[in-house]
Design a protein around this motif. Structure first.
Motif, PDB file in Angstrom:
ATOM      1  N   GLY A  84       0.826  -1.207   0.000  1.00 44.33           N
ATOM      2  CA  GLY A  84       0.000   0.000   0.000  1.00 44.33           C
ATOM      3  C   GLY A  84       0.854   1.248   0.000  1.00 44.33           C
ATOM      4  N   ALA A  85       0.175   2.386  -0.224  1.00 46.02           N
ATOM      5  CA  ALA A  85       0.881   3.670  -0.188  1.00 46.02           C
ATOM      6  C   ALA A  85       1.308   4.000   1.241  1.00 46.02           C
ATOM      7  CB  ALA A  85      -0.027   4.770  -0.743  1.00 46.02           C
ATOM      8  N   GLN A  86       0.528   3.510   2.180  1.00 48.31           N
ATOM      9  CA  GLN A  86       0.785   3.853   3.591  1.00 48.31           C
ATOM     10  C   GLN A  86       2.168   3.381   4.057  1.00 48.31           C
ATOM     11  OE1 GLN A  86      -0.240   6.057   5.521  1.00 48.31           O
ATOM     12  NE2 GLN A  86      -1.965   5.286   6.690  1.00 48.31           N
ATOM     13  N   ILE A  89       4.783   5.703   2.678  1.00 49.80           N
ATOM     14  CA  ILE A  89       4.877   6.998   3.375  1.00 49.80           C
ATOM     15  C   ILE A  89       5.724   6.836   4.650  1.00 49.80           C
ATOM     16  CG2 ILE A  89       3.565   8.772   4.635  1.00 49.80           C
ATOM     17  CD1 ILE A  89       1.223   8.227   2.658  1.00 49.80           C
ATOM     18  N   TYR A 110      -4.064  13.936   4.215  1.00 45.61           N
ATOM     19  CA  TYR A 110      -4.085  12.587   4.769  1.00 45.61           C
ATOM     20  C   TYR A 110      -3.056  12.556   5.906  1.00 45.61           C
ATOM     21  CZ  TYR A 110      -4.335   7.485   4.551  1.00 45.61           C
ATOM     22  OH  TYR A 110      -4.530   6.152   4.835  1.00 45.61           O
ATOM     23  N   ASN A 156       0.291  16.822  -2.210  1.00 44.64           N
ATOM     24  CA  ASN A 156      -0.628  15.772  -2.663  1.00 44.64           C
ATOM     25  C   ASN A 156      -1.520  16.386  -3.744  1.00 44.64           C
ATOM     26  OD1 ASN A 156      -3.694  14.509  -1.209  1.00 44.64           O
ATOM     27  ND2 ASN A 156      -2.489  13.587  -2.829  1.00 44.64           N
ATOM     28  N   ASN A 160      -6.483  14.970  -1.640  1.00 40.61           N
ATOM     29  CA  ASN A 160      -7.400  14.481  -0.611  1.00 40.61           C
ATOM     30  C   ASN A 160      -7.347  15.480   0.541  1.00 40.61           C
ATOM     31  OD1 ASN A 160      -8.607  13.165   1.535  1.00 40.61           O
ATOM     32  ND2 ASN A 160      -7.322  11.350   1.469  1.00 40.61           N
ATOM     33  N   VAL A 190      -1.489   9.546  -5.648  1.00 45.47           N
ATOM     34  CA  VAL A 190      -2.327   8.337  -5.669  1.00 45.47           C
ATOM     35  C   VAL A 190      -3.646   8.527  -6.428  1.00 45.47           C
ATOM     36  CG1 VAL A 190      -1.302   7.388  -3.554  1.00 45.47           C
ATOM     37  CG2 VAL A 190      -3.423   8.714  -3.396  1.00 45.47           C
ATOM     38  N   TYR A 191      -4.028   9.799  -6.690  1.00 52.42           N
ATOM     39  CA  TYR A 191      -5.265  10.039  -7.466  1.00 52.42           C
ATOM     40  C   TYR A 191      -4.969  10.471  -8.903  1.00 52.42           C
ATOM     41  CZ  TYR A 191      -7.246   9.864  -2.817  1.00 52.42           C
ATOM     42  OH  TYR A 191      -7.596   9.454  -1.558  1.00 52.42           O
ATOM     43  N   LEU A 215       4.597   9.044  -5.325  1.00 54.35           N
ATOM     44  CA  LEU A 215       3.904   7.931  -4.654  1.00 54.35           C
ATOM     45  C   LEU A 215       2.723   7.480  -5.509  1.00 54.35           C
ATOM     46  CD1 LEU A 215       3.524   6.288  -1.934  1.00 54.35           C
ATOM     47  CD2 LEU A 215       1.909   8.079  -1.269  1.00 54.35           C
ATOM     48  N   VAL A 217      -0.262   3.948  -6.175  1.00 56.39           N
ATOM     49  CA  VAL A 217      -0.916   2.817  -5.500  1.00 56.39           C
ATOM     50  C   VAL A 217      -2.003   2.251  -6.407  1.00 56.39           C
ATOM     51  CG1 VAL A 217      -2.846   4.008  -4.290  1.00 56.39           C
ATOM     52  CG2 VAL A 217      -1.663   2.145  -3.145  1.00 56.39           C
ATOM     53  N   SER A 219      -4.847   1.302  -5.125  1.00 54.86           N
ATOM     54  CA  SER A 219      -6.104   1.456  -4.370  1.00 54.86           C
ATOM     55  C   SER A 219      -7.096   2.440  -4.965  1.00 54.86           C
ATOM     56  CB  SER A 219      -5.810   1.960  -2.946  1.00 54.86           C
ATOM     57  OG  SER A 219      -4.814   1.219  -2.336  1.00 54.86           O
ATOM     58  N   ARG A 228      -3.412  -4.108  -1.698  1.00 44.90           N
ATOM     59  CA  ARG A 228      -2.362  -3.510  -0.863  1.00 44.90           C
ATOM     60  C   ARG A 228      -1.035  -3.444  -1.628  1.00 44.90           C
ATOM     61  NH1 ARG A 228      -4.243  -0.524   0.758  1.00 44.90           N
ATOM     62  NH2 ARG A 228      -2.858   0.000   2.462  1.00 44.90           N
TER      63      ARG A 228
HETATM   64  C1  LIG Z   1      -3.589  10.979  -0.265  1.00 50.67           C
HETATM   65  C2  LIG Z   1      -3.456   9.563   0.198  1.00 50.67           C
HETATM   66  N1  LIG Z   1      -2.243   9.012   0.299  1.00 50.67           N
HETATM   67  C3  LIG Z   1      -2.072   7.751   0.710  1.00 50.67           C
HETATM   68  C4  LIG Z   1      -3.154   6.965   1.056  1.00 50.67           C
HETATM   69  C5  LIG Z   1      -2.939   5.545   1.526  1.00 50.67           C
HETATM   70  O1  LIG Z   1      -3.304   4.645   0.517  1.00 50.67           O
HETATM   71  P1  LIG Z   1      -3.420   3.074   0.818  1.00 50.67           P
HETATM   72  O2  LIG Z   1      -4.581   2.919   1.721  1.00 50.67           O
HETATM   73  O3  LIG Z   1      -3.682   2.443  -0.470  1.00 50.67           O
HETATM   74  O4  LIG Z   1      -2.161   2.629   1.447  1.00 50.67           O
HETATM   75  C6  LIG Z   1      -4.439   7.493   0.978  1.00 50.67           C
HETATM   76  C7  LIG Z   1      -5.614   6.702   1.372  1.00 50.67           C
HETATM   77  O5  LIG Z   1      -6.698   7.205   1.573  1.00 50.67           O
HETATM   78  C8  LIG Z   1      -4.598   8.829   0.519  1.00 50.67           C
HETATM   79  O6  LIG Z   1      -5.801   9.392   0.396  1.00 50.67           O
END
Ligand SMILES: Cc1ncc(COP(=O)(O)O)c(C=O)c1O
Length: 377
Positions: A84-86, A89, A110, A156, A160, A190-191, A215, A217, A219, A228
């Protein structure tokens, strides 16, 4: 490292799997494993044969090669795949930062994008997108916030929770500024590929700035959060190597079936993104109409990209409003307080197929609760 609870994730933990209508999700409509396998003949049998041993720590070479197609200048050795992106980070911040470093973060955001830096002991300054500017960022304000010792800038875009998209000249100027001042840039993309106007899509930061880290992902844009699979793309060898070394202490390597499915999905990423963008465009038209009819209750700043926006509730307290709504109608909105935002905003998500039903429920709730909300004012 001390990390404060992740407010948004704790809120979702409470409601995500019990609320009937999720009207604030940031991911796009998902697919089943069967749907994904149906994209290519032979994929089903290939998954059956897929080996379940450890995978390469940096990510399967064929997956990394597929990921490079998203970028213009990136080679497979410049892609590091994560859970995942998390995870990316968390590891990026640990690789890049020392206690006492000054970090500037695009805000609201985020939570992990600033919380991990704080946990490491960095001084964090927010570079704020303001509703009166349609959530745009001001480069002059950034120049005032930067210090000689600023180590990192985190942005970002698409954003978000506001759906803002940085204008291309600002993005290029920002990259040039970071390069000129030797500031590391972390760009959460990610968007990306969910721009409503394809001409407004920005280059990836890693393609225009040799120090930047982008970054990505599966998702969000591709609707495959359950895989993930996230990644960073960067030409910054030092950061890449440090992150790879840290990954040995977190997940070591990624899930083998997820890597297989992510690679398959990314071979069809244009089709997946187009399908999700179409859901978004249809639902956005409904929201435009809804907010136009309800202008006495809400202020609407139309997003420019992505599956979410951050409207304002004009009457009543937003936390109580969201609380009553989910308990009475089963519709989940996300109060802006989960971002520590002081305005009376909430996050609305519109990339799910059942969004029109969720909106109908919200309308009924508003019609039934006119007096209650006005009394709370
Ligand atoms: C801006 C941003 N970065 C990272 C993430 C984390 O993504 P993931 O849940 O796929 O690890 C999110 C998830 O909402 C997000 O909105």
């Amino acid at each position: 490292m001390y990390l404060s609870p992740f407010k948004l994730e704790r809120y979702f933990a409470k409601y995500e799997f019990s609320a009937r209508y999720l009207l604030c999700s940031s991911d796009c409509e998902s697919l089943s494993v069967g749907d994904l396998l149906a994209l290519e003949s032979g994929a089903d049998e290939a998954l059956q044969r897929h080996w379940l041993g450890y995978t390469e720590s940096s990510g399967a070479p064929s997956l990394r090669k597929e990921i490079t197609r998203i970028y213009d200048s990136i080679t497979p050795e410049q892609v590091l795949v994560h859970s995942g992106a998390q995870e990316a980070i968390l590891l990026f911040m640990q690789a890049a930062l020392q206690p006492g470093d000054h970090v500037v973060v695009h805000w609201p955001c985020y939570q992990s994008l600033f919380e991990v830096a704080k946990g490491i002991g960095c001084e964090v300054s927010f570079w704020e997108g303001r509703v009166e500017n349609d959530w745009a960022l001001d480069l002059d304000e950034l120049r005032r916030i930067l210090r000689p010792a600023t180590r990192l800038l985190v942005i970002n875009t698409p954003h978000n929770p506001t759906g803002a998209l940085m204008p291309r000249p600002d993005f290029l100027a920002l990259n040039a500024l970071c390069q000129e001042l030797g500031i590391l840039l972390f760009c959460d993309e990610v968007y990306r590929e969910l721009e409503y106007d394809p001409a407004s899509r920005l280059p990836s930061a890693c393609d225009v700035n040799p120090l930047a880290v982008s970054l990505g992902v599966t998702s969000k844009t591709y609707g495959l959060a359950g895989l993930r699979i996230g990644w960073i793309a960067t030409r910054n060898v030092d950061i890449y190597n440090r992150m790879a070394t840290l990954k040995d202490y977190t997940t070591i390597c990624n899930s083998a079936p997820s890597e297989f499915l992510a690679e398959l999905a990314l071979r069809h990423r244009a089709a997946l993104a187009a399908r999700n963008l179409q859901i978004i465009q249809c639902n956005l038209a409904l929201l435009d109409d809804f907010f136009a009819r309800r202008a006495d209750r809400f202020a609407w700043v139309r997003p420019k990209a992505g599956p979410i926006a951050f409207p304002c509730l004009l009457k009543g307290d937003v936390e109580s409003f969201c609380d009553e709504l989910v308990h009475e109608s089963g519709v989940l909105l996300l109060p802006g307080s989960m971002y520590d935002h002081p305005g009376n905003h909430f996050r609305v998500g519109f990339a799910r197929q059942n969004m029109p039903s969720a909106l109908t429920q919200l309308e009924q709730f508003l019609d039934q609760n006119t007096t209650v909300v006005v009394q709370n004012k």
